[in-house]
Design an enzyme around this catalytic site. Structure first.
Site, PDB file in Angstrom:
ATOM      1  N   SER A 102      55.068  -4.562  66.651  1.00  0.00           N
ATOM      2  CA  SER A 102      54.811  -4.835  67.178  1.00  0.00           C
ATOM      3  C   SER A 102      53.595  -6.591  66.762  1.00  0.00           C
ATOM      4  O   SER A 102      53.512  -6.441  65.842  1.00  0.00           O
ATOM      5  CB  SER A 102      53.488  -3.831  67.788  1.00  0.00           C
ATOM      6  OG  SER A 102      52.348  -4.430  68.453  1.00  0.00           O
ATOM      7  N   TYR A 133      47.120   1.762  64.315  1.00  0.00           N
ATOM      8  CA  TYR A 133      48.143   1.556  64.950  1.00  0.00           C
ATOM      9  C   TYR A 133      48.254   0.590  64.209  1.00  0.00           C
ATOM     10  O   TYR A 133      49.753  -0.138  63.003  1.00  0.00           O
ATOM     11  CB  TYR A 133      48.215   0.928  66.491  1.00  0.00           C
ATOM     12  CG  TYR A 133      49.491  -0.007  67.527  1.00  0.00           C
ATOM     13  CD1 TYR A 133      50.566   0.757  66.969  1.00  0.00           C
ATOM     14  CD2 TYR A 133      49.611  -0.856  67.406  1.00  0.00           C
ATOM     15  CE1 TYR A 133      51.713   1.371  67.999  1.00  0.00           C
ATOM     16  CE2 TYR A 133      50.925  -0.986  67.741  1.00  0.00           C
ATOM     17  CZ  TYR A 133      51.766  -0.452  68.651  1.00  0.00           C
ATOM     18  OH  TYR A 133      52.448  -0.609  68.983  1.00  0.00           O
TER      19      TYR A 133
HETATM   20  N1  LIG Z   1      55.233  -0.786  75.159  1.00  0.00           N
HETATM   21  C1  LIG Z   1      54.307  -2.213  74.959  1.00  0.00           C
HETATM   22  O1  LIG Z   1      53.811  -2.661  74.987  1.00  0.00           O
HETATM   23  C2  LIG Z   1      54.708  -2.116  72.913  1.00  0.00           C
HETATM   24  C3  LIG Z   1      54.252  -4.072  72.082  1.00  0.00           C
HETATM   25  C4  LIG Z   1      54.964  -3.485  70.969  1.00  0.00           C
HETATM   26  C5  LIG Z   1      55.355  -2.363  70.489  1.00  0.00           C
HETATM   27  N2  LIG Z   1      55.854  -1.477  70.943  1.00  0.00           N
HETATM   28  C6  LIG Z   1      56.945  -0.752  69.958  1.00  0.00           C
HETATM   29  O2  LIG Z   1      57.847  -0.461  70.290  1.00  0.00           O
HETATM   30  C7  LIG Z   1      58.427   1.393  70.746  1.00  0.00           C
HETATM   31  C8  LIG Z   1      58.697   1.823  71.768  1.00  0.00           C
HETATM   32  O3  LIG Z   1      57.558   2.323  72.436  1.00  0.00           O
HETATM   33  P1  LIG Z   1      57.787   2.320  73.410  1.00  0.00           P
HETATM   34  O4  LIG Z   1      57.086   1.583  74.599  1.00  0.00           O
HETATM   35  O5  LIG Z   1      58.644   2.494  74.446  1.00  0.00           O
HETATM   36  O6  LIG Z   1      56.413   3.834  73.828  1.00  0.00           O
HETATM   37  P2  LIG Z   1      57.991   5.214  74.353  1.00  0.00           P
HETATM   38  O7  LIG Z   1      57.848   4.874  75.829  1.00  0.00           O
HETATM   39  O8  LIG Z   1      56.006   5.859  74.678  1.00  0.00           O
HETATM   40  O9  LIG Z   1      57.898   5.326  73.240  1.00  0.00           O
HETATM   41  C9  LIG Z   1      58.139   6.410  72.184  1.00  0.00           C
HETATM   42  C10 LIG Z   1      59.154   7.103  71.497  1.00  0.00           C
HETATM   43  O10 LIG Z   1      58.520   7.881  70.509  1.00  0.00           O
HETATM   44  C11 LIG Z   1      58.486   8.645  70.612  1.00  0.00           C
HETATM   45  N3  LIG Z   1      57.713   9.234  69.595  1.00  0.00           N
HETATM   46  C12 LIG Z   1      56.529   9.396  69.615  1.00  0.00           C
HETATM   47  N4  LIG Z   1      55.955  10.233  68.760  1.00  0.00           N
HETATM   48  C13 LIG Z   1      56.678  11.234  67.939  1.00  0.00           C
HETATM   49  C14 LIG Z   1      56.978  11.864  67.254  1.00  0.00           C
HETATM   50  N5  LIG Z   1      56.252  12.918  66.874  1.00  0.00           N
HETATM   51  N6  LIG Z   1      58.911  13.164  66.947  1.00  0.00           N
HETATM   52  C15 LIG Z   1      60.171  11.486  67.177  1.00  0.00           C
HETATM   53  N7  LIG Z   1      59.660  10.568  68.290  1.00  0.00           N
HETATM   54  C16 LIG Z   1      58.004  10.271  68.273  1.00  0.00           C
HETATM   55  C17 LIG Z   1      58.322   9.519  71.902  1.00  0.00           C
HETATM   56  O11 LIG Z   1      58.403  10.927  72.098  1.00  0.00           O
HETATM   57  P3  LIG Z   1      58.009  11.535  73.803  1.00  0.00           P
HETATM   58  O12 LIG Z   1      58.725  10.808  74.605  1.00  0.00           O
HETATM   59  O13 LIG Z   1      59.036  13.341  72.723  1.00  0.00           O
HETATM   60  O14 LIG Z   1      56.646  11.425  73.203  1.00  0.00           O
HETATM   61  C18 LIG Z   1      59.083   8.233  72.676  1.00  0.00           C
HETATM   62  O15 LIG Z   1      60.690   8.765  73.150  1.00  0.00           O
HETATM   63  C19 LIG Z   1      57.496   1.507  69.143  1.00  0.00           C
HETATM   64  O16 LIG Z   1      56.789   1.208  67.652  1.00  0.00           O
HETATM   65  C20 LIG Z   1      55.583   0.550  69.474  1.00  0.00           C
HETATM   66  O17 LIG Z   1      55.212   0.647  68.488  1.00  0.00           O
HETATM   67  C21 LIG Z   1      55.827  -0.947  72.547  1.00  0.00           C
END
Ligand SMILES: NC(=O)c1ccc[n+]([C@@H]2O[C@H](COP(=O)([O-])OP(=O)(O)OC[C@H]3O[C@@H](n4cnc5c(N)ncnc54)[C@H](OP(=O)(O)O)[C@@H]3O)[C@@H](O)[C@H]2O)c1
Length: 263
Positions: free
Chosen positions: A132, A145
């Protein structure tokens, strides 16, 4: 790019960014294995892509390497799953901190270790870590984080050197604010004017580019966040004062309030 005959494991595949990555890899010809902790949430994507599912709660240490074992030999690992872990440190219970460290940092390290062994033997493969901009810039309400996302950066850069010359590439991707789907979009927080966003598909494109070109790092963020990430490497106080001036603390509080249930 043809990834035919390559098998890719994507963690957090039902999430906003994970699903876009899985679709892009499938579209490029890879056989995709989807991982997540909820079968019902993964089913629609698995059916759409004809993909296999490996269930694993990555906060459960015994499930982490089992996930890689069950996926079978993979050419591509995308360590994408994470918790947003936002809010001030003093608002966290110790077990919430442990969970964040386990899911966001320990699991990617252990999965990379498990996957890299076979990749090195076969002389090919790519490991992609989704960090991130918070892995380069620390802001209010991101201490936990950022600890995980900065940590992932250091790990990935070191691992990349360990694997140099083996045919196994390592890339870290640094998304900024992502709209439409994912952990930021889910908050429904409105960003101040001038703060831009990118889409999950932009991150997915970066994953394909990572596999094709093997860069060490790719930032997928609007201009001001990319610039902030660059400047933070030179002067954190400068970037912190700019964040304060443009209302960063208030935005961080809104995001943390909306994400508190995900700790
Ligand atoms: N969205 C943004 O603006 C943003 C910005 C910078 C970086 N990121 C990074 O991008 C990546 C994806 O994030 P996203 O935005 O797609 O978020 P998201 O929609 O919340 O997806 C996160 C994923 O991680 C899974 N997860 C959480 N806890 C878990 C556990 N204990 N075991 C297995 N899986 C687990 C979630 O499963 P559940 O659905 O079951 O909870 C979900 O599939 C992350 O690494 C995040 O830090 C996102």
């Amino acid at each position: 790019m043809q990834l035919t005959a390559m098998r890719a494991l994507v963690t957090g595949a039902n999430g906003g960014i994970g699903a876009a990555i899985a679709r892009a890899l499938h579209g490029a010809g890879a056989t995709v294995v989807l991982s997540g902790r909820r079968a019902d949430a993964l089913r629609p994507l698995a059916e759409a892509l004809g993909a296999r599912v490996v269930l694993a709660d990555l906060s459960d240490r015994s499930a982490v390497t089992r996930c890689v074992d069950e996926a079978g030999p993979v050419d591509i690992l995308v360590a994408n799953a994470a918790l947003p872990s936002s809010g001030p440190l003093l608002d966290f219970e110790p077990e919430q901190i442990d969970r964040a460290l386990d899911v966001n940092l320990r699991a990617p390290i252990m999965m990379a270790r498990a996957a890299a062994r076979g990749m090195r033997e076969r002389g090919r493969g790519h490991i992609v870590f989704i960090s991130s901009v918070s892995g380069k810039v620390a802001a209010p309400g991101t201490s936990i984080y950022s600890a995980t996302k900065f940590g992932l950066r250091g790990f990935a850069l070191g691992l990349r050197e360990d694997l140099h010359g083996t045919g196994v590439g390592v890339t870290t991707i640094f998304p900024g604010f992502i709209r439409d789907a994912g952990m930021f979009a889910d908050t429904k927080v409105t960003l101040p004017r001038g703060v831009g966003t990118r889409t999950p598909e932009h991150v997915a494109d970066a994953v394909l580019r990572a596999i094709r070109d093997d860069p060490a790092e790719i930032t997928v963020a609007a201009f001001e966040q990319s610039l902030g990430a660059l400047l933070a490497g030179i002067s954190h106080p400068l970037v912190a004062s700019i964040q304060r001036r443009f209302g960063g603390t208030a935005i961080a509080e809104q995001i943390a309030a909306a994400q508190a249930r995900k700790r």
